[in-house]
Scaffold this active site. Structure first.
Site, short mmCIF file in Angstrom:
data_model
loop_
_atom_site.label_atom_id
_atom_site.label_comp_id
_atom_site.label_asym_id
_atom_site.label_seq_id
_atom_site.Cartn_x
_atom_site.Cartn_y
_atom_site.Cartn_z
N CYS A 115 2.04 13.18 13.65
CA CYS A 115 2.09 12.60 12.69
C CYS A 115 0.95 13.07 11.89
O CYS A 115 0.21 13.17 12.18
CB CYS A 115 2.00 11.09 12.67
SG CYS A 115 2.35 10.26 11.06
N CYS A 122 -2.07 11.53 -2.00
CA CYS A 122 -0.46 11.69 -2.78
C CYS A 122 0.00 11.30 -4.33
O CYS A 122 -1.15 9.76 -4.59
CB CYS A 122 0.08 10.90 -1.56
SG CYS A 122 1.70 10.36 -2.42
N GLY A 171 0.86 11.75 2.43
CA GLY A 171 1.11 12.74 1.18
C GLY A 171 2.71 12.61 1.63
O GLY A 171 3.14 11.71 1.83
N SER A 225 11.62 5.55 3.38
CA SER A 225 10.04 4.17 2.95
C SER A 225 11.03 3.24 2.45
O SER A 225 10.95 3.59 1.29
CB SER A 225 8.76 4.56 2.93
OG SER A 225 7.94 6.15 3.56
N ASN A 302 -0.25 -3.13 7.57
CA ASN A 302 -1.59 -2.97 8.30
C ASN A 302 -2.52 -3.53 7.13
O ASN A 302 -2.41 -2.08 6.08
CB ASN A 302 -1.82 -1.54 8.16
CG ASN A 302 -0.80 -1.09 9.60
OD1 ASN A 302 -1.02 -1.61 10.75
ND2 ASN A 302 0.12 -0.30 9.40
N CYS A 345 0.46 3.14 10.39
CA CYS A 345 1.62 3.68 8.89
C CYS A 345 0.44 2.71 7.28
O CYS A 345 0.18 2.01 7.79
CB CYS A 345 2.54 3.12 8.72
SG CYS A 345 3.59 3.66 10.39
S1 SF4 Z 1 3.03 5.19 1.29
FE1 SF4 Z 1 3.65 7.81 1.45
S2 SF4 Z 1 4.73 8.44 -0.65
FE2 SF4 Z 1 3.27 6.07 -0.80
S3 SF4 Z 1 1.28 6.80 -1.67
FE3 SF4 Z 1 1.03 6.53 0.34
S4 SF4 Z 1 1.50 8.46 1.87
FE4 SF4 Z 1 2.56 8.47 -1.27
#
Ligand code: SF4
Length: 365
Positions: A115, A122, A171, A225, A302, A345
């Protein structure tokens, strides 16, 4: 792990790993070198894992000297390595300008998935995500994305290899699209890494205008997502939804040229107690995704320090998955991987075990 020699990264020089095959051949031609020398260098770097130009022994000695003086090969140093009870390994990596990022190696039965991160921090500030709390520090270069693969491969044993790459680390990949596409070219280049596009997955929170330009690259996998079944809840969890609401995002995925790719779209859905884990949510998914070849991945939240969100109880997760399954969708309820080392994640925030790095930032988790 202490004291990486960051001067070895040669930040002032152009980096071999910033270029796909065609681009590197062009660079070499511009420098008055035959293009096949670029192929030789790429084979050393990617097939044999050699990053010391002096050790590329099928190049003439004077050429090795010239290339070593004018090109860098590495872009990152490994500053910390954490191994989870389940075998997941988190690499904390440092750029030449001292930014920290993370890559995660996830061993599974017949594959090793890496990954990778695409940005330091981000800008999208999803409310459940540790990376989002960092804000955007900067985009990663192609070399910094590809070097995550090189640093990960260096810690594998001889009989292991990286079989899959997912762009799901720190990111939003579609906000660094040019670098992501060039990295995919390098990962899938037949003469070097030769990874089949179906082994590469790019995840997005829904940067709608960039989805089609991304998929022009070939039959890679797309992951969305999703995390919610109504705009009201998704606006809260993924603020980008206010710009590209569900109807716009899913409408784009229903367009003929995307449907005709004949590859399923993966929908990532983080289950959060009392937020998006009701049976009504589960029942809304199927009509919402109608017309899109879909696979739904359910991931229990998580929790991390400062997070108000919690994972639902196991029975609630099971009931949710069963309801989605009964509606005819393909669904997987994921085990969390690397949770004890904050590699799961939404947990990535680039801190080392010694507390170096973004120590003033919220702990991922
Ligand atoms: S879930 Fe992904 S797009 Fe949303 S803040 Fe976190 S890293 Fe950025």
């Amino acid at each position: 792990m202490t004291g990486p020699d960051l001067s070895a990264l040669k930040p002032a020089l152009p980096n071999i790993k910033n270029h796909g095959r065609e681009a590197l051949r062009e660079e070499f031609k511009r420098a008055g070198l035959p293009a096949y020398r670029a192929d030789q260098v790429m084979a050393w770097v990617y097939v044999r894992g050699v990053e010391d130009i002096d050790a590329m022994t099928d190049l003439p000695l004077d050429l090795r000297k010239r290339l070593a003086a004018t090109w860098a090969v590495r872009a990152l140093d490994l500053v910390d390595l954490q191994t989870s009870e389940d075998g997941t390994r988190k690499l904390v990596l440092e750029t030449a300008d001292h930014e920290l990022l993370e890559a995660v190696l996830i061993p599974e039965e017949r594959r090793n998935t890496l990954c990778v991160s695409t940005q330091v921090g981000c800008p999208l500030a999803c409310s459940f995500c540790a990376t989002g709390k960092l804000g955007l520090r900067r985009n990663l270069t192609v070399a910094e994305i590809v070097d995550q693969w090189a640093r990960a491969r260096a810690i594998l044993s001889e009989d292991e290899s990286i079989t899959n790459v997912v762009f799901m680390g720190m990111g939003e990949p579609l906000l660094n699209l040019a670098a992501v596409k060039e990295s995919i070219q390098i990962f899938s280049e037949p003469r070097t890494l030769g990874m089949a596009p179906r082994r590469i997955t790019v995840s997005t929170s829904g940067v709608v205008p960039q989805i089609r330009p991304l998929l022009e690259i070939g039959p890679i996998n797309l992951a969305i997502s999703l995390h919610a079944t109504t705009d009201e809840v998704r606006d809260e969890l993924v603020p980008l939804n206010k710009r590209f609401p569900l109807e716009v995002l899913l409408g784009t995925l229903r367009q003929e040229e995307l449907v005709s790719r004949k590859r399923p779209v993966f929908f990532e859905y983080t289950l959060m107690e009392g937020i998006n884990d009701s049976l009504e949510d589960a029942r809304r998914l199927s009509p919402l995704l109608e017309g899109i070849a879909s696979k739904v991945n359910l991931i229990p939240m998580n929790s991390h320090d400062g997070s108000v969100y919690r994972a639902p109880k196991a029975a609630v997760c099971d009931a949710f998955a069963a309801e989605v399954h009964a509606s005819g969708l393909r669904v997987t309820l994921r085990r969390n991987r690397g949770r004890d080392i904050d590699a799961a994640c939404g947990q990535l925030a680039a801190r080392t075990t010694s507390g170096q790095g973004h120590s003033s930032q919220p702990r991922s988790g």
